[in-house]
Design an enzyme around this catalytic site. Structure first.
Site, PDB file in Angstrom:
ATOM      1  CG  HIS A 101      -4.310  -5.812   8.298  1.00  0.00           C
ATOM      2  ND1 HIS A 101      -4.991  -5.718   7.512  1.00  0.00           N
ATOM      3  CD2 HIS A 101      -3.053  -5.011   8.095  1.00  0.00           C
ATOM      4  CE1 HIS A 101      -4.623  -4.551   6.575  1.00  0.00           C
ATOM      5  NE2 HIS A 101      -3.453  -4.153   6.933  1.00  0.00           N
ATOM      6  CG  HIS A 104       2.031  -2.613   6.354  1.00  0.00           C
ATOM      7  ND1 HIS A 104       1.111  -1.839   5.890  1.00  0.00           N
ATOM      8  CD2 HIS A 104       3.019  -2.069   6.968  1.00  0.00           C
ATOM      9  CE1 HIS A 104       1.101  -0.696   6.325  1.00  0.00           C
ATOM     10  NE2 HIS A 104       2.382  -0.626   7.098  1.00  0.00           N
TER      11      HIS A 104
END
Length: 202
Positions: free
Chosen positions: A170, A120
């Site tokens: 993440h 992303h």
């Protein structure tokens, strides 16, 4: 110069990640984001993170391609999608190479593939700056305000990266690595667009 710096920066981040030297701090940052979660913040971050996913990014690119078509920037349309496909391929290969597992903490969404670098974040750092660059090049009003355009774009990219840590999928090093390699790809594509005026459509 900037491209080389970003590539070296990515290598340094990857080395820190692989060595485990940054793992404690990575964990602490994830836990801190968990500690500040609130229902309305969860909704905001989940909405922000969607702007880095292909399911939303590709439609945005298609809509922007209509604008490029109206300005007869046909080559820019090809460059935009080639950049996207290149970035996605590189991200997939890097994830497979480093094979880093996702954070083993509470997460708000389920992700199944490896963690480093953040896809992303890499999507956002590659595509949105390139779109901003093309808009600045095409529209005189925006060209006069390009610093503001790039600042807003940078803040949006940063927000997407932060959302990935907030929702727990993440680490900081994943996001930073994604930003570094994504910005390097953007700058490479920007340089190609600037230095090949004979194939640019105006």
């Amino acid at each position: 110069m900037y491209i080389l710096f970003l590539i070296i920066l990515f290598g340094a981040i990857a080395a820190l990640m692989a060595s485990g030297a940054f793992q404690d701090l990575d964990n602490q940052i994830i836990l801190w984001f968990e500690s500040i979660r609130l229902p309305f913040l969860n909704d905001v971050m989940l909405a922000l993170t969607d702007f880095g996913i292909s399911a939303l990014l590709v439609p945005i690119m298609l809509i922007f391609s209509v604008v490029l078509f109206m300005y007869k920037r046909y080559y820019s349309i090809m460059m935009l999608f080639l950049l996207y496909l290149t970035e996605k391929t590189i991200n997939h290969e890097l994830k497979g190479l480093f094979a880093r597992e996702r954070p083993a903490f509470d997460h708000l969404v389920v992700e199944t593939y490896y963690s480093f670098p953040s896809g992303h974040s890499m999507n956002a750092a590659t595509i949105y700056p390139f779109i901003a660059y093309l808009l600045v090049e095409m529209i005189p009003w925006l060209k006069e305000r390009q610093k503001i355009v790039y600042l807003i774009t940078g803040l949006c990219v940063l927000a997407i990266g932060i959302s990935r840590m907030y929702i727990g999928v993440h680490y900081l090093t994943d996001v930073a690595g994604g930003f570094a390699i994504g910005l390097a790809l953007f700058l490479i594509c920007k340089k190609i667009d600037e230095r090949l005026p004979v194939i640019r459509q105006k």
